[in-house]
Design an enzyme around this catalytic site. Structure first.
Site, short mmCIF file in Angstrom:
data_model
loop_
_atom_site.label_atom_id
_atom_site.label_comp_id
_atom_site.label_asym_id
_atom_site.label_seq_id
_atom_site.Cartn_x
_atom_site.Cartn_y
_atom_site.Cartn_z
N LYS A 244 41.90 88.55 208.70
CA LYS A 244 43.72 87.90 210.33
C LYS A 244 44.69 87.61 209.12
CE LYS A 244 43.15 84.77 212.90
NZ LYS A 244 44.80 83.89 213.28
N ASN A 245 44.20 86.28 208.58
CA ASN A 245 45.51 85.71 208.11
C ASN A 245 46.24 85.95 207.04
OD1 ASN A 245 44.61 83.43 209.84
ND2 ASN A 245 44.07 82.16 208.66
N ARG B 132 51.06 82.13 216.80
CA ARG B 132 51.53 80.84 216.53
C ARG B 132 52.80 82.28 215.41
NH1 ARG B 132 52.16 75.58 216.76
NH2 ARG B 132 52.65 75.37 214.88
N CYS C 71 48.97 73.24 220.19
CA CYS C 71 48.07 74.10 220.07
C CYS C 71 47.19 73.45 220.59
CB CYS C 71 48.20 74.77 218.41
SG CYS C 71 46.84 74.03 218.06
N ARG D 109 51.35 70.92 215.97
CA ARG D 109 51.06 71.57 215.30
C ARG D 109 53.10 72.15 214.71
NH1 ARG D 109 46.97 76.71 215.09
NH2 ARG D 109 47.78 76.83 212.69
N ASP E 166 39.50 75.68 209.80
CA ASP E 166 38.63 77.07 209.92
C ASP E 166 37.45 77.01 210.13
OD1 ASP E 166 41.11 77.13 210.82
OD2 ASP E 166 41.57 79.23 209.65
N ARG F 74 40.72 87.52 219.04
CA ARG F 74 41.67 87.36 217.94
C ARG F 74 41.74 87.25 217.06
NH1 ARG F 74 45.25 81.99 218.52
NH2 ARG F 74 45.92 83.22 217.21
C1 UD1 Z 1 46.90 78.77 208.64
C2 UD1 Z 1 46.08 79.42 209.58
C3 UD1 Z 1 45.63 78.15 210.49
C4 UD1 Z 1 44.19 77.06 209.54
C5 UD1 Z 1 45.87 76.46 208.91
C6 UD1 Z 1 45.15 75.33 207.97
C7 UD1 Z 1 47.13 81.71 209.48
C8 UD1 Z 1 47.63 82.71 210.61
N1 UD1 Z 1 46.72 80.15 210.29
O1 UD1 Z 1 47.89 78.16 209.94
O2 UD1 Z 1 44.33 79.65 210.81
O3 UD1 Z 1 43.79 76.10 210.29
O4 UD1 Z 1 46.49 77.00 207.99
O5 UD1 Z 1 44.25 76.04 206.84
O6 UD1 Z 1 47.12 81.65 209.12
N2 UD1 Z 1 52.28 71.69 209.08
C9 UD1 Z 1 53.10 69.98 209.24
N3 UD1 Z 1 54.64 71.14 208.95
C10 UD1 Z 1 54.88 72.73 209.61
C11 UD1 Z 1 53.86 73.12 208.85
C12 UD1 Z 1 52.87 71.95 209.34
O7 UD1 Z 1 53.24 68.48 209.11
O8 UD1 Z 1 56.00 72.60 209.90
C13 UD1 Z 1 51.04 70.98 209.30
C14 UD1 Z 1 50.13 70.35 210.02
O9 UD1 Z 1 51.21 69.50 211.25
C15 UD1 Z 1 49.07 71.01 209.21
C16 UD1 Z 1 48.80 70.73 208.11
O10 UD1 Z 1 50.69 71.62 208.04
O11 UD1 Z 1 48.04 69.63 208.97
C17 UD1 Z 1 48.80 72.31 207.08
O12 UD1 Z 1 49.29 73.37 208.22
P1 UD1 Z 1 49.61 75.25 207.98
O13 UD1 Z 1 48.93 75.29 206.76
O14 UD1 Z 1 51.38 75.55 208.44
O15 UD1 Z 1 48.96 75.61 209.17
P2 UD1 Z 1 49.97 76.99 209.42
O16 UD1 Z 1 49.93 77.75 208.78
O17 UD1 Z 1 49.41 76.70 210.87
#
Ligand code: UD1
Length: 417
Positions: free
Chosen positions: A22-23, A92, A116, A121, A304, A396
């Site tokens: 999925k990701n 998201r 979320c 997030r 995850d 999902r």
């Molecule tokens: C992706 C995965 C999700 C997984 C997560 C962490 C997808 C669609 N989803 O989510 O399943 O749980 O990676 O492995 O691929 N952060 C910030 N600012 C930002 C963005 C992120 O501070 O603008 C922080 C978040 O709060 C978190 C960390 O970065 O602590 C990791 O988040 P991120 O890697 O961005 O997760 P997602 O891409 O949303």
């Protein structure tokens, strides 16, 4: 919303084939917006999130069709540049439309995703990244409103190696003018996958899979054609199920090399794991041993898989500690596991899990994809009936989970509501 009725306990035995990730799929689908043409993808999981991304592409004027794991996208007619709140709040990853729309069409309006189920997030790094590339951004009535004549390359250091921000910035930089360097980039296999697919279509990218990704902008890229990698979290979930139920599962079409940290922890729990190419056979121990787990960014133990390993450790002989570093509030499954009999003490982002000998079936409710799968795993070893409510979340992210578990010997059925 549908629910699952599970009658336990059971021991899983047999083989299972892992679906596409999925990701990895969601960024690939969004990247079609960079091409202005047709794209085709194989090994595509038919998930609710895949369908939501197809719906979003449809709203943008892009047609797509999914059949037998084959997805065709025609992005030659983009007619809208707005990802609406209704879609972004259900998934998201809709924010992945931001980078491609902006860099190819000079404009994008994408709803802010909001919080979320497991806490805040933020998407600040996505926004800072496109600003560094020259976009003008304003937040307007809950939407990110971004414009640019043409983005230009820039060097940036992410304060956190965010997967989503790395994806968005990488896609935006592909059609920017000049060279972009993303330092402290995410190293997840899904990033490597996206870069590989973009490179086949003409993008110039290097360093993917390391903390420093360099993208040399080009004026256009061609058709993206790619087969999606197997889902490492689905494979990890079945491996955890083998350990928890003391069973033996042959996991086909997986990438054990993407699962080092998870397999290491399952081995510490007493599992025997034989790896051969894209297949692994996981045999659970008679008695699960406790261990300590800390989640982190790839290649560390994935957040995850935190809920699923907690279900496993809840039945270990002894006490384990789980520290959640990526999402410190991601523990919505804890009170639900406790309803089945688990003994878990939570203090901030640290959970102390004291293993118990048995679980008793109970109604439980899940609030996100991985929490749901942990509750299903726990239900497999609980005495009597466990009803897992709101399996909408499972749909999902897991393809045909009840069929796959049923084929391994679980007594699980979906109740339509
Ligand atoms: C992706 C995965 C999700 C997984 C997560 C962490 C997808 C669609 N989803 O989510 O399943 O749980 O990676 O492995 O691929 N952060 C910030 N600012 C930002 C963005 C992120 O501070 O603008 C922080 C978040 O709060 C978190 C960390 O970065 O602590 C990791 O988040 P991120 O890697 O961005 O997760 P997602 O891409 O949303």
């Amino acid at each position: 919303m549908d629910s699952f009725l599970i009658r336990g306990p059971c021991r899983l035995e047999g083989s299972v084939t892992i679906s596409g990730a999925k990701n990895a799929m969601l960024p690939l689908m969004a990247s079609s917006l960079l091409t202005g043409g047709r794209c085709s993808f194989g090994n595509v999981p038919d998930l609710r999130d895949t369908r939501t991304m197809m719906k979003l592409l449809g709203v943008l004027g892009v047609s797509s069709s999914l059949r037998d794991g084959h997805l065709e996208i025609d992005a030659s007619t983009v007619t809208s540049f707005e990802a609406p709140y209704d879609l972004v709040r259900t998934m998201r990853a809709s924010i992945y439309s931001l980078g491609p729309l902006l860099t190819r069409y000079g404009t994008a309006r994408v709803s802010l995703p909001g919080g979320c189920a497991w806490g805040p997030r933020p998407v600040d790094l996505h926004i800072r990244g496109i600003i560094a590339l020259g976009a003008k951004v304003r937040i307007d009535h809950g939407y990110i409103d971004a414009t640019a004549d043409r983005l230009h390359g820039a060097e940036m250091i992410l304060s956190v190696p965010s997967v989503g921000a790395t994806v968005n910035i990488m896609m935006a930089a592909v059609l920017a003018d000049g060279i972009t360097v993303i330092d402290n980039a995410a190293r997840e296999p899904e990033i490597v996958e996206l870069a590989g697919a973009l490179k086949k279509a003409g993008a110039v990218i290097s360093g993917e899979g390391t903390s420093k990704i360099t993208i040399e902008g080009v004026t256009e890229i061609g058709e993206i054609m790619h087969d999606v990698i197997p889902d490492r979290i689905e494979a990890g979930t079945f491996a955890a199920a083998a350990v928890l139920t003391g069973g033996r599962i042959q996991i086909d079409n997986c990438r054990p090399d993407h699962l080092h940290a998870v397999l290491e922890k399952l081995r510490e729990c007493g599992a025997s794991i034989e790896v051969s190419g894209n297949c692994m056979i996981v045999t659970g121990p008679g008695t699960i041993r406790p261990t300590d787990v800390e989640t982190g960014f790839y290649p560390a133990f994935p957040t995850d898989m935190q809920a699923q390993i907690m279900a496993v450790l809840s039945r270990a002989k002894g006490s384990s500690t789980i520290v959640e570093h990526v999402y410190p509030d991601r523990f919505t499954h804890v009170p639900e596991l406790k309803r089945l009999g688990a003994k878990i003490n939570l203090d901030g982002n640290v959970a102390v899990v004291n293993g118990v000998d048995s679980f008793e079936g109970a109604p439980v409710m899940a609030t996100d994809i991985r929490a749901s799968s942990a509750l299903i795993l726990a239900g497999l070893v609980a005495e009597g009936e466990t009803k897992v409510l709101r399996v909408y979340h499972i749909d999902r992210g897991y393809e045909q989970l009840e069929e796959k578990l049923g084929a391994l010997g679980a007594d699980i059925k979906r109740i339509k509501e």
